[in-house]
Design a protein around this motif. Sequence first.
Motif, mmCIF file in Angstrom:
data_model
loop_
_atom_site.group_PDB
_atom_site.id
_atom_site.type_symbol
_atom_site.label_atom_id
_atom_site.label_comp_id
_atom_site.label_asym_id
_atom_site.label_seq_id
_atom_site.Cartn_x
_atom_site.Cartn_y
_atom_site.Cartn_z
ATOM 1 N N ASP A 112 0.840 -1.209 0.000
ATOM 2 C CA ASP A 112 0.000 0.000 0.000
ATOM 3 C C ASP A 112 0.871 1.254 0.000
ATOM 4 O O ASP A 112 0.656 2.176 -0.793
ATOM 5 N N ALA A 113 1.858 1.283 0.902
ATOM 6 C CA ALA A 113 2.743 2.444 0.980
ATOM 7 C C ALA A 113 3.586 2.571 -0.289
ATOM 8 O O ALA A 113 3.783 3.675 -0.794
ATOM 9 N N ALA A 114 4.056 1.450 -0.803
ATOM 10 C CA ALA A 114 4.896 1.478 -2.005
ATOM 11 C C ALA A 114 4.140 2.017 -3.210
ATOM 12 O O ALA A 114 4.667 2.844 -3.954
ATOM 13 N N VAL A 115 2.913 1.558 -3.395
ATOM 14 C CA VAL A 115 2.130 2.010 -4.544
ATOM 15 C C VAL A 115 1.814 3.504 -4.412
ATOM 16 O O VAL A 115 1.922 4.267 -5.372
ATOM 17 N N GLU A 152 13.203 6.716 -9.420
ATOM 18 C CA GLU A 152 13.024 6.419 -7.997
ATOM 19 C C GLU A 152 11.842 5.481 -7.788
ATOM 20 O O GLU A 152 11.893 4.581 -6.951
ATOM 21 N N ALA A 153 10.771 5.712 -8.535
ATOM 22 C CA ALA A 153 9.590 4.859 -8.410
ATOM 23 C C ALA A 153 9.924 3.422 -8.802
ATOM 24 O O ALA A 153 9.513 2.470 -8.127
ATOM 25 N N LEU A 154 10.689 3.246 -9.881
ATOM 26 C CA LEU A 154 11.089 1.901 -10.311
ATOM 27 C C LEU A 154 11.977 1.230 -9.265
ATOM 28 O O LEU A 154 11.808 0.046 -8.962
ATOM 29 N N GLU A 155 12.907 1.965 -8.718
ATOM 30 C CA GLU A 155 13.792 1.419 -7.684
ATOM 31 C C GLU A 155 12.979 0.980 -6.467
ATOM 32 O O GLU A 155 13.185 -0.110 -5.925
ATOM 33 N N LEU A 156 12.058 1.816 -6.074
ATOM 34 C CA LEU A 156 11.187 1.516 -4.944
ATOM 35 C C LEU A 156 10.376 0.243 -5.202
ATOM 36 O O LEU A 156 10.308 -0.653 -4.345
ATOM 37 N N LEU A 157 9.783 0.147 -6.365
ATOM 38 C CA LEU A 157 8.962 -1.019 -6.692
ATOM 39 C C LEU A 157 9.812 -2.279 -6.837
ATOM 40 O O LEU A 157 9.373 -3.374 -6.455
ATOM 41 N N ASN A 158 11.027 -2.144 -7.331
ATOM 42 C CA ASN A 158 11.936 -3.287 -7.382
ATOM 43 C C ASN A 158 12.238 -3.797 -5.971
ATOM 44 O O ASN A 158 12.263 -5.008 -5.727
ATOM 45 N N ASP A 159 12.472 -2.863 -5.040
ATOM 46 C CA ASP A 159 12.733 -3.247 -3.649
ATOM 47 C C ASP A 159 11.533 -3.958 -3.034
ATOM 48 O O ASP A 159 11.683 -4.959 -2.329
#
Length: 134
Positions: free
Chosen positions: A30-33, A47-54
Amino acid sequence: MRERIVHALGRDVDEETLRVALKQQPGNVDAAVALARALLARKRSDEALELLNDVLLAVPGDLRALNAKGVVLDNEGRHHEAQALYRQALAMDPGNSMVRHNLSLSLALDGSAGPGSTSPEPVSDLSHALVRSR
């Protein structure tokens, strides 16, 4: 001007809150999306891609994280990569209308949704999916 400053400060607080939530729970989809959406709106797709990869490392194969990453990739014009993620998500949940809709949009953006394409649903159903997704 004041309203813009207050609004901008509120967004920064929200972003920081989401980052804290993700540090505490790396698999918090939820927080990631929500954070990925905010980053994308600020044109910070890397940054969004890096976050979603994590997040996908913490919860591999999460349908919503795959979909969100697909949306970011589509936004970057990386349609083939996005379509691979949508198809992966649809393999897990073939009836998911949100992912199916995003795949259809990605195919259209890519120019692959023409005659003879491997569109995930008939064109007559696509208009119905657009209504449902709103």
